[in-house]
Design a protein around this motif. Sequence first.
Motif, mmCIF file in Angstrom:
data_model
loop_
_atom_site.group_PDB
_atom_site.id
_atom_site.type_symbol
_atom_site.label_atom_id
_atom_site.label_comp_id
_atom_site.label_asym_id
_atom_site.label_seq_id
_atom_site.Cartn_x
_atom_site.Cartn_y
_atom_site.Cartn_z
ATOM 1 N N ASN A 114 0.831 -1.208 0.000
ATOM 2 C CA ASN A 114 0.000 0.000 0.000
ATOM 3 C C ASN A 114 0.858 1.247 0.000
ATOM 4 O O ASN A 114 1.839 1.344 0.735
ATOM 5 C CB ASN A 114 -0.926 0.025 1.222
ATOM 6 N N THR A 115 0.483 2.198 -0.845
ATOM 7 C CA THR A 115 1.139 3.501 -0.900
ATOM 8 C C THR A 115 0.042 4.548 -0.965
ATOM 9 O O THR A 115 -1.130 4.212 -1.176
ATOM 10 C CB THR A 115 2.045 3.635 -2.135
ATOM 11 N N PRO A 116 0.375 5.819 -0.822
ATOM 12 C CA PRO A 116 -0.658 6.855 -0.917
ATOM 13 C C PRO A 116 -1.373 6.887 -2.270
ATOM 14 O O PRO A 116 -2.518 7.305 -2.352
ATOM 15 C CB PRO A 116 0.117 8.157 -0.699
ATOM 16 N N THR A 117 -0.703 6.419 -3.319
ATOM 17 C CA THR A 117 -1.317 6.469 -4.646
ATOM 18 C C THR A 117 -1.803 5.121 -5.158
ATOM 19 O O THR A 117 -2.392 5.041 -6.225
ATOM 20 C CB THR A 117 -0.322 7.036 -5.678
ATOM 21 N N HIS A 119 -3.668 1.538 -3.620
ATOM 22 C CA HIS A 119 -4.192 0.724 -2.522
ATOM 23 C C HIS A 119 -4.256 -0.738 -2.954
ATOM 24 O O HIS A 119 -4.757 -1.055 -4.033
ATOM 25 C CB HIS A 119 -5.588 1.206 -2.117
#
Length: 187
Positions: A114-117, A119
Amino acid sequence: MSGRVTQRNEAQATLAWNVALRKGEFTYQDISAETGIGIRNTTSLVRSWEARNAVMRIGRIGNRQGFRVRQDERPVAARRDGTAMRHETAAGNMWRAMRGLRVFTPTDIAAHSNTPTCHVALPAAQEYCQMLARAGYLKVERKAVPGRREAAYRLMRNTGPLPPRERRVRAVYDDNLCEFTHMAGGQ
């Protein structure tokens, strides 16, 4: 070019940027020679880095235009009009997580991907792990016990930075002969 980033283009851009970081100061020809990327594509990459202030012109190195890296982070891929292209994928993030972990569960993969950009949900991680296990990339280290624990996997075939992906192939199957008689786009 249509402006679409392919996995091959992304791998080439990463390779070129790593060379630029290592050298610090470089020319188009330096990057092209070390990566095997054509001079036209190398020029396009370096110009896109320059447009995003990742590199700056420093005058001549020998008789060629020289550049210096301004930052240690990889610049975001951009189209010719300067708009950012999304190059991060769930499969790519999961594959990178698998390559970095020794033994992992789908929950581990979802958490590390998972990253901010981008999911990555647990069902997607479970599905990706199962697909790779069927294809022989993963070995089941510990079987799942429904309701109590999930399966644990180990990466057995680390084939490189690009994530393996499932493809659907169109074919004609003849039930009389019990064989495929035509594979679209194939042999």
